[in-house]
Each structure stands twice: as C-alpha cells, then as structure tokens.
Design a protein around this motif. Structure first.
Motif, mmCIF file in Angstrom:
data_model
loop_
_atom_site.group_PDB
_atom_site.id
_atom_site.type_symbol
_atom_site.label_atom_id
_atom_site.label_comp_id
_atom_site.label_asym_id
_atom_site.label_seq_id
_atom_site.Cartn_x
_atom_site.Cartn_y
_atom_site.Cartn_z
ATOM 1 N N LEU A 43 68.207 33.419 21.405
ATOM 2 C CA LEU A 43 69.246 33.789 20.451
ATOM 3 C C LEU A 43 70.197 34.816 21.050
ATOM 4 N N CYS A 44 71.502 34.575 20.884
ATOM 5 C CA CYS A 44 72.542 35.516 21.319
ATOM 6 C C CYS A 44 73.690 35.410 20.331
ATOM 7 N N GLY A 45 73.791 36.400 19.440
ATOM 8 C CA GLY A 45 74.812 36.325 18.408
ATOM 9 C C GLY A 45 74.551 35.121 17.514
ATOM 10 N N PRO A 46 75.588 34.346 17.182
ATOM 11 C CA PRO A 46 75.376 33.145 16.361
ATOM 12 C C PRO A 46 75.047 31.904 17.187
ATOM 13 N N PHE A 47 74.775 32.065 18.474
ATOM 14 C CA PHE A 47 74.529 30.926 19.355
ATOM 15 C C PHE A 47 73.119 30.999 19.930
ATOM 16 N N LEU A 48 72.681 29.856 20.456
ATOM 17 C CA LEU A 48 71.427 29.764 21.189
ATOM 18 C C LEU A 48 71.753 29.492 22.649
ATOM 19 N N LEU A 49 71.348 30.394 23.531
ATOM 20 C CA LEU A 49 71.513 30.158 24.957
ATOM 21 C C LEU A 49 70.589 29.020 25.367
ATOM 22 N N ASP A 50 71.109 28.087 26.150
ATOM 23 C CA ASP A 50 70.316 26.912 26.504
ATOM 24 C C ASP A 50 69.056 27.310 27.263
ATOM 25 N N ILE A 51 69.215 27.955 28.416
ATOM 26 C CA ILE A 51 68.075 28.351 29.242
ATOM 27 C C ILE A 51 68.304 29.764 29.759
ATOM 28 N N VAL A 52 67.338 30.626 29.558
ATOM 29 C CA VAL A 52 67.351 31.970 30.122
ATOM 30 C C VAL A 52 66.179 32.060 31.084
ATOM 31 N N ALA A 53 66.470 32.012 32.386
ATOM 32 C CA ALA A 53 65.432 32.007 33.416
ATOM 33 C C ALA A 53 65.257 33.402 33.985
ATOM 34 N N THR A 54 64.047 33.701 34.418
ATOM 35 C CA THR A 54 63.741 34.979 35.054
ATOM 36 C C THR A 54 64.068 34.912 36.534
ATOM 37 N N ASP A 55 64.720 35.946 37.034
ATOM 38 C CA ASP A 55 64.955 36.060 38.473
ATOM 39 C C ASP A 55 63.616 36.379 39.131
ATOM 40 N N MET A 56 63.091 35.457 39.906
ATOM 41 C CA MET A 56 61.750 35.614 40.475
ATOM 42 C C MET A 56 61.719 36.655 41.588
ATOM 43 N N VAL A 57 62.859 37.042 42.134
ATOM 44 C CA VAL A 57 62.926 38.087 43.157
ATOM 45 C C VAL A 57 63.152 39.450 42.516
ATOM 46 N N ASN A 58 64.030 39.499 41.522
ATOM 47 C CA ASN A 58 64.337 40.732 40.791
ATOM 48 C C ASN A 58 64.025 40.490 39.312
ATOM 49 N N PRO A 59 62.781 40.713 38.897
ATOM 50 C CA PRO A 59 62.381 40.357 37.529
ATOM 51 C C PRO A 59 63.191 41.058 36.443
ATOM 52 N N ALA A 60 63.873 42.154 36.778
ATOM 53 C CA ALA A 60 64.680 42.837 35.768
ATOM 54 C C ALA A 60 65.941 42.043 35.414
ATOM 55 N N LYS A 61 66.308 41.083 36.239
ATOM 56 C CA LYS A 61 67.513 40.294 36.030
ATOM 57 C C LYS A 61 67.173 38.970 35.361
ATOM 58 N N ARG A 62 68.150 38.413 34.660
ATOM 59 C CA ARG A 62 68.012 37.113 34.022
ATOM 60 C C ARG A 62 69.152 36.204 34.477
ATOM 61 N N ILE A 63 68.873 34.903 34.505
ATOM 62 C CA ILE A 63 69.876 33.900 34.884
ATOM 63 C C ILE A 63 70.025 32.949 33.705
ATOM 64 N N VAL A 64 71.229 32.854 33.172
ATOM 65 C CA VAL A 64 71.498 32.049 31.982
ATOM 66 C C VAL A 64 72.157 30.740 32.423
ATOM 67 N N TYR A 65 71.508 29.625 32.104
ATOM 68 C CA TYR A 65 72.031 28.302 32.425
ATOM 69 C C TYR A 65 72.654 27.688 31.181
ATOM 70 N N GLU A 66 73.861 27.172 31.342
ATOM 71 C CA GLU A 66 74.564 26.467 30.266
ATOM 72 C C GLU A 66 74.570 24.979 30.615
ATOM 73 N N ILE A 67 73.940 24.169 29.769
ATOM 74 C CA ILE A 67 73.811 22.736 30.030
ATOM 75 C C ILE A 67 74.984 22.009 29.377
ATOM 76 N N ASN A 68 75.849 21.456 30.198
ATOM 77 C CA ASN A 68 76.979 20.662 29.711
ATOM 78 C C ASN A 68 76.589 19.191 29.762
ATOM 79 N N SER A 69 76.028 18.715 28.673
ATOM 80 C CA SER A 69 75.540 17.347 28.587
ATOM 81 C C SER A 69 76.710 16.362 28.430
ATOM 82 N N PRO A 70 76.450 15.054 28.573
ATOM 83 C CA PRO A 70 77.551 14.082 28.470
ATOM 84 C C PRO A 70 78.323 14.162 27.156
#
Length: 250
Positions: A105-132
C-alpha cells in the motif's frame, strides 16, 4: 475520490485554495477517511473482462485485497496481483531467492512489487508491471489512467522500475529469469553507489576534532597585566593641559 483528492493536493494546490472553504473541508475529510480505512480506500484496477460464472479479474483483486488487509492486521503475508504478467515476474523473483511483497500500500495505490535489495537490505526496489492491457490497443503508449498512477506515485516519493509487456512477452522462461536478474543487479549497484555518496557527504559534514594543546603550551593562571606592587603609591597621570601649570607651581 481518494485519487482525485491526492491529485488536487499534489498538483493543483493553488486551484484548491481558490475554491470555497467547504470544498477544502470535504477534501480533508476524504483524506482522513483514506488514512483511517486504508485498504478499502485503495484504487482497484479496472476490470479486464466482464463478470461471469467464474467471476472476473476485478473481483479476484478485490478478494485478494480483503485477504491482504486481514493479513496485515494478523501479521501474516498475502499477495495482490494485478495481472498474469505480475504473477510471472513475482515467480521469477521467488525462484531467484529475492524477498519481495506483492501489492504494498502507498497512498491510494498498491505498488505492484516491492523487492528487498539483497546487498543493501535497508533499500527497496519498486517494480511497476506494465501489462498488455495497460497500453492502448496496437500501440506501446500507456493508458491515461496508468500514466496518472505513475505520476502520482512519483509525487509520493516512489522511484518505479518498469517491466514493460513488449519487452517481457517475447522472452523465454530462461530469458525472463536473466532479464529480472540483470534489472535487480543494476538497481542494487545503483543503491550501493548512492549509499557510498551519502556516507562520503556525511563524513564531509562531520565536525572537526577539538585541538589538543601540548604540555609545554599550557596556559598559566589568569593574571592582569597591569598588576604591580600593591604597596606602592598610586600615581595619578597629569592631563596634558595641566602639565605646564604643575611645573610653574613648582
């Protein structure tokens, strides 16, 4: 309504300030309600297919959001997928051993994927899936709704890393794994570089160490420079205008 309120607050603040006072109070009420009832106020993607005997994608997402909200209260985990392509990307991340969450959850939206940075666990990587279905038919142009979503997420401080359908669909299973792995590695290197730059800036702003005086340069006790023999008589200086008179008097 929550998306409209966020759009007006983030991008048209001057317009809202010119509206009557009751409009501002109504928008503020919507914002407070969205903060209180977060999952119910989240924007659900538009239906991909009409409802039928087996339901629809919209109903599936709604049920997944209900499970997500109850899991958030109970401390367990649940996934909310926006498309089949979203499931494929999540499956690749799981196979690679990358910890991630689907539907954060982020505001009124749902982030598609929030992945953990496996090298720097304090960081996050947000993936936006642009489907067909997020593109206009026969083009590679995102729909207006999808562009608005991404712009508002940027206003909320989210840096999105897009996985586009026209790049994803032609790939084989092995190529998809390689694609996700390269994307994850690139973002992890970028995060590591950002952390190094931040650490260097913090060191540059650190206060200088205190100056230590040598034993030979230690200051002595404080004493007035004018202090002399206290038993001597006090000599009062004669003003220049009175010096001649004092000599003639002698």
């Amino acid at each position: 309504m929550t998306v409209t309120e966020l759009l007006l607050r983030k991008e048209h603040h001057s317009f809202v300030s010119a509206l009557p006072a009751f409009v501002g109070r109504y928008l503020e009420k919507i914002r407070r309600h969205a903060q209180f009832d977060q999952w119910s106020a989240a924007a659900v993607p538009q239906a991909l297919a009409p409802s039928g005997p087996r339901g629809s994608d919209r109903e599936e997402v709604a049920l997944a959001m209900q499970k997500k909200s109850s899991a958030a209260a109970g401390g367990s985990s649940a996934d909310v997928f926006s498309s089949q392509m979203h499931r494929d990307v999540s499956a690749c991340l799981t196979h690679l051993g990358i910890v991630h969450e689907n539907g954060a959850l982020c505001g009124p939206f749902l982030l598609d994927i929030v992945a953990t940075d496996m090298v720097n666990p304090a960081k996050r990587i947000v993936y936006e899936i642009n489907s067909p279905h997020h593109y206009y038919e026969g083009t590679e142009q995102l729909t207006a709704e999808k562009r608005l979503r991404q712009r508002l997420l940027g206003r909320l401080g989210q840096k999105l890393h897009a996985v586009n359908a026209h790049d994803w669909r032609p790939l084989t299973s092995a190529q998809k794994m390689k694609f996700i792995l390269e994307l994850q590695d690139a973002q992890q290197e970028e995060n590591a570089k950002s952390l190094k730059q931040q650490a260097a800036a913090n060191v540059a702003r650190a206060p200088l160490p205190a100056i230590q005086l040598d034993a030979a340069k230690q200051l002595g006790p404080f004493a007035l420079k004018s202090a002399r023999d206290l038993s001597a008589k006090i000599r009062v200086p004669v003003p220049p205008s009175q010096r001649g008179l004092s000599l003639s008097a002698r």
